[in-house]
Design a protein around this motif. Structure first.
Motif, PDB file in Angstrom:
ATOM      1  N   LYS A  36      16.924 -27.008  41.190  1.00 36.41           N
ATOM      2  CA  LYS A  36      15.647 -27.860  41.333  1.00 36.41           C
ATOM      3  C   LYS A  36      16.040 -29.535  41.369  1.00 36.41           C
ATOM      4  O   LYS A  36      15.265 -30.279  41.568  1.00 36.41           O
ATOM      5  CB  LYS A  36      14.627 -27.431  40.468  1.00 36.41           C
ATOM      6  CG  LYS A  36      14.214 -26.050  40.705  1.00 36.41           C
ATOM      7  CD  LYS A  36      12.843 -25.737  39.770  1.00 36.41           C
ATOM      8  CE  LYS A  36      12.431 -24.388  39.680  1.00 36.41           C
ATOM      9  NZ  LYS A  36      11.270 -24.250  38.741  1.00 36.41           N
TER      10      LYS A  36
ATOM     11  N   GLN B 156      16.431 -30.843  38.460  1.00 35.46           N
ATOM     12  CA  GLN B 156      15.491 -30.724  37.678  1.00 35.46           C
ATOM     13  C   GLN B 156      16.185 -31.136  36.068  1.00 35.46           C
ATOM     14  O   GLN B 156      16.956 -30.317  35.971  1.00 35.46           O
ATOM     15  CB  GLN B 156      14.363 -30.002  37.604  1.00 35.46           C
ATOM     16  CG  GLN B 156      13.221 -30.105  36.726  1.00 35.46           C
ATOM     17  CD  GLN B 156      12.304 -29.010  36.955  1.00 35.46           C
ATOM     18  OE1 GLN B 156      12.654 -27.968  37.067  1.00 35.46           O
ATOM     19  NE2 GLN B 156      10.961 -29.554  36.724  1.00 35.46           N
TER      20      GLN B 156
ATOM     21  N   LEU C 102      15.087 -31.336  31.946  1.00 26.81           N
ATOM     22  CA  LEU C 102      13.832 -30.946  31.166  1.00 26.81           C
ATOM     23  C   LEU C 102      14.541 -31.718  29.816  1.00 26.81           C
ATOM     24  O   LEU C 102      15.646 -31.087  29.156  1.00 26.81           O
ATOM     25  CB  LEU C 102      13.448 -29.814  30.791  1.00 26.81           C
ATOM     26  CG  LEU C 102      12.928 -29.296  31.958  1.00 26.81           C
ATOM     27  CD1 LEU C 102      12.475 -27.792  31.631  1.00 26.81           C
ATOM     28  CD2 LEU C 102      11.575 -29.902  32.510  1.00 26.81           C
TER      29      LEU C 102
ATOM     30  N   LYS D  73       9.871 -31.461  28.582  1.00 27.26           N
ATOM     31  CA  LYS D  73       9.385 -32.447  29.382  1.00 27.26           C
ATOM     32  C   LYS D  73      10.379 -33.063  30.467  1.00 27.26           C
ATOM     33  O   LYS D  73      11.679 -33.276  30.173  1.00 27.26           O
ATOM     34  CB  LYS D  73       9.010 -33.767  28.552  1.00 27.26           C
ATOM     35  CG  LYS D  73       7.900 -33.499  27.468  1.00 27.26           C
ATOM     36  CD  LYS D  73       7.350 -34.855  26.701  1.00 27.26           C
ATOM     37  CE  LYS D  73       6.506 -34.129  25.826  1.00 27.26           C
ATOM     38  NZ  LYS D  73       6.445 -34.880  24.561  1.00 27.26           N
ATOM     39  N   GLU D  74       9.736 -32.937  31.793  1.00 27.13           N
ATOM     40  CA  GLU D  74      10.652 -33.373  32.653  1.00 27.13           C
ATOM     41  C   GLU D  74      11.024 -34.996  32.710  1.00 27.13           C
ATOM     42  O   GLU D  74      10.025 -35.676  32.555  1.00 27.13           O
ATOM     43  CB  GLU D  74       9.995 -33.087  34.057  1.00 27.13           C
ATOM     44  CG  GLU D  74      10.815 -33.298  35.340  1.00 27.13           C
ATOM     45  CD  GLU D  74      10.331 -32.633  36.689  1.00 27.13           C
ATOM     46  OE1 GLU D  74      10.900 -32.801  37.688  1.00 27.13           O
ATOM     47  OE2 GLU D  74       8.850 -32.357  36.625  1.00 27.13           O
TER      48      GLU D  74
ATOM     49  N   PHE E 285      12.983 -37.708  35.213  1.00 27.11           N
ATOM     50  CA  PHE E 285      13.378 -38.053  36.550  1.00 27.11           C
ATOM     51  C   PHE E 285      14.791 -38.844  36.320  1.00 27.11           C
ATOM     52  O   PHE E 285      14.942 -39.811  35.607  1.00 27.11           O
ATOM     53  CB  PHE E 285      12.330 -38.886  37.215  1.00 27.11           C
ATOM     54  CG  PHE E 285      11.114 -37.890  37.114  1.00 27.11           C
ATOM     55  CD1 PHE E 285      10.959 -37.050  38.267  1.00 27.11           C
ATOM     56  CD2 PHE E 285      10.034 -38.053  36.452  1.00 27.11           C
ATOM     57  CE1 PHE E 285      10.036 -36.166  38.321  1.00 27.11           C
ATOM     58  CE2 PHE E 285       8.803 -37.174  36.448  1.00 27.11           C
ATOM     59  CZ  PHE E 285       8.878 -36.343  37.405  1.00 27.11           C
TER      60      PHE E 285
END
Length: 132
Positions: free
Chosen positions: A44, A46, A48, A52-53, A55
Motif C-alpha cells: 500500500k 503506507q 504507520l 497513525k498514518e 505520509f
C-alpha cells in the motif's frame, strides 16, 4: 549514442542483480515490516507510526523501505541512489542526507537521537537491527 547508454544501464542492472541486489519492484512484493512503533506496508506504500498514518513522498518511502527491509546492512549514499533511483542517475550526496533528515523527522521519536535510521560515519546509513 542513446542506445549505447540504454544497453549500459541494462547491463549494470543485470550485474547488480547477479550480486544479490533486488529491484524496487521486487522489494515491494515483500511482507509488511514491523519494527518498534513503526509499520511499513509495501503493498500500500503506507507507513504507520504509533498506529497513525504518516505520509511520505515516493523517494522517501523507497529509501525507508530499502533500509528497513535490509536491517543492519550499511548502505553508502551511492548504493542508496543506485537502488532507489537506478544505476544511471547522477548522484548528489547532499540529496540523500536531506532525504534521510526528512524521513527521520517523520519516524523518529527524537530526531537528535535517531533509533531507527542510524548513521555509520564515513560510510552511509543503516536501519537499526536491534529494535524488535
Amino acid at each position: 549514442m542513446e542506445k549505447d547508454s540504454e544497453d549500459f544501464c541494462r547491463r549494470l542492472i543485470e550485474l547488480a542483480m547477479e550480486y544479490g541486489y533486488t529491484t524496487r519492484e521486487e522489494t515491494h512484493k515483500t511482507n509488511n515490516i514491523s519494527v518498534g512503533d513503526l509499520v511499513i506496508i509495501p503493498s500500500k506504500r503506507q507507513v504507520l507510526v504509533n498506529d497513525k498514518e504518516v505520509f511520505f513522498t515516493s523517494k522517501e518511502f523507497d529509501i525507508l523501505e530499502l533500509l528497513a527491509a535490509n536491517r543492519g546492512q550499511v548502505f553508502s549514499k551511492g548504493q542508496i541512489y543506485d537502488r532507489v533511483w537506478g544505476a544511471c542517475y547522477v548522484a548528489d550526496d547532499r540529496n540523500i542526507t536531506a532525504y534521510i533528515n526528512k524521513i527521520r523527522k517523520k519516524i523518529e521519536p527524537d530526531q537528535s537521537r535517531p533509533i531507527y535510521i542510524q548513521t555509520v560515519w564515513g560510510v552511509g546509513y543503516k536501519f537499526n537491527e536491534k529494535i524488535k
